[in-house]
Design an enzyme around this catalytic site. Structure first.
Site, mmCIF file in Angstrom:
data_model
loop_
_atom_site.group_PDB
_atom_site.id
_atom_site.type_symbol
_atom_site.label_atom_id
_atom_site.label_comp_id
_atom_site.label_asym_id
_atom_site.label_seq_id
_atom_site.Cartn_x
_atom_site.Cartn_y
_atom_site.Cartn_z
ATOM 1 N N HIS A 99 0.852 -1.189 0.000
ATOM 2 C CA HIS A 99 0.000 0.000 0.000
ATOM 3 C C HIS A 99 0.893 1.247 0.000
ATOM 4 C CE1 HIS A 99 -2.877 3.051 1.194
ATOM 5 N NE2 HIS A 99 -3.808 2.226 0.768
ATOM 6 N N GLU A 101 0.744 3.849 1.611
ATOM 7 C CA GLU A 101 1.070 4.346 2.958
ATOM 8 C C GLU A 101 2.224 3.550 3.563
ATOM 9 O OE1 GLU A 101 -2.972 4.183 4.354
ATOM 10 O OE2 GLU A 101 -3.450 5.774 2.919
ATOM 11 N N GLY A 175 -8.003 9.344 -0.103
ATOM 12 C CA GLY A 175 -8.482 10.194 0.992
ATOM 13 C C GLY A 175 -8.661 11.653 0.631
ATOM 14 N N SER A 215 -10.586 7.242 -3.023
ATOM 15 C CA SER A 215 -11.830 8.017 -2.939
ATOM 16 C C SER A 215 -13.006 7.357 -3.657
ATOM 17 C CB SER A 215 -11.621 9.446 -3.459
ATOM 18 O OG SER A 215 -10.687 10.133 -2.639
#
Ligand code: 13P
Length: 252
Positions: A99, A101, A175, A215
């Site tokens: 991912h 992140e 996000g 999103s």
């Protein structure tokens, strides 16, 4: 009609306490049981410590549980990490690897992501391998280059459609409430399938599910999920509410 079974996957990230996890996974399980036969597969990926709670809560439903990361090694001196075999043992069928992140927060390279994906596959988990360009890379016109390089570097040799899912997540769409246009998403997904074919062969690539993430929500899911090479979604924020996540799944 594609033969690929649509996968609606929720990445809870570092959210929820045990009561929330129980309510969220349990609420989805109730919806799933009430719905009967559905035309999608549903996956929830809670934080590692909440996996047993989620596994209990979805028992008796078709919902699958996955991890958000695993270590590349089988076991040993890796404080704070979780082995793929431990996720499998806890009741997981999937694990997200690479991912953005984790690539950012933990400096994970394509090589590390590939080793993690291989560990997942070896232990009977489906690896959900994440790729995607940053906004700067997009602005520099490097979207396809970056995603091609990540496919080449992050997907283990010998991967199959049965043990691999690709998630295309443009970093700038995560996000933020922003998404690429549907045409852009389709173009990138078709390109990714082509790159995957070079790596694992055209037959496997044609059967491999490529999810869109960034999103995705009940409002835009229908259009995104209708695209020819979009085989599901990897959903963050909108996976944290039963009604929202279920609405995304229902738009399949
Ligand atoms: P959002 O749906 O919150 O944009 O997150 C997407 C994501 O990163 C899923 O892995």
């Amino acid at each position: 009609m594609s033969a690929r079974r649509v996968l609606i996957a929720g990445n809870w990230k570092m959210n929820c306490l045990s009561a929330d996890a129980k309510a969220l996974a349990g609420g989805l399980a109730d919806k799933m049981k009430a719905a009967g036969a559905v035309n999608f597969e549903m996956l929830v990926c809670p934080p590692a410590v909440l996996i047993p709670t989620a596994v209990d809560a979805v028992a008796g439903s078709a919902i699958k549980v996955g991890g958000q990361d695993c270590h590349m090694n089988a076991k040993g001196a890796h404080t704070g990490d979780t082995a793929a075999a431990q996720l499998k043992d806890a009741g997981c069928g999937y694990v997200i690897v690479g991912h953005s992140e984790r690539r950012t927060d933990h400096g994970e390279s394509d090589e590390v992501v590939k080793a993690k994906a291989a560990a997942a596959q070896t232990n009977g988990l489906v690896a959900v391998i994440c790729i995607g360009e940053t906004e700067a890379q997009r602005d520099a016109g490097k979207t396809l280059d970056v995603n091609g390089t990540q496919i080449a570097g992050s997907v283990p040799d010998g991967s199959t459609a049965a043990n691999t899912v690709i998630a295309y997540e443009p970093v700038w769409a995560i996000g933020t409430g922003r998404t690429p246009t549907s045409a852009e998403v389709q173009d990138v997904h078709a390109f990714i399938r082509g790159e995957l074919a070079k790596k694992i062969g055209a037959d496997e690539a044609a059967k491999t599910r490529i999810l869109y993430g960034g999103s995705m929500n009940p409002k835009n899911a229908k259009e995104l999920l209708a695209l020819a090479d979009v085989d599901g979604g990897l959903i963050g924020g909108a996976s944290l509410k039963v009604e929202d996540f279920w609405a995304v799944a229902e738009s399949v």
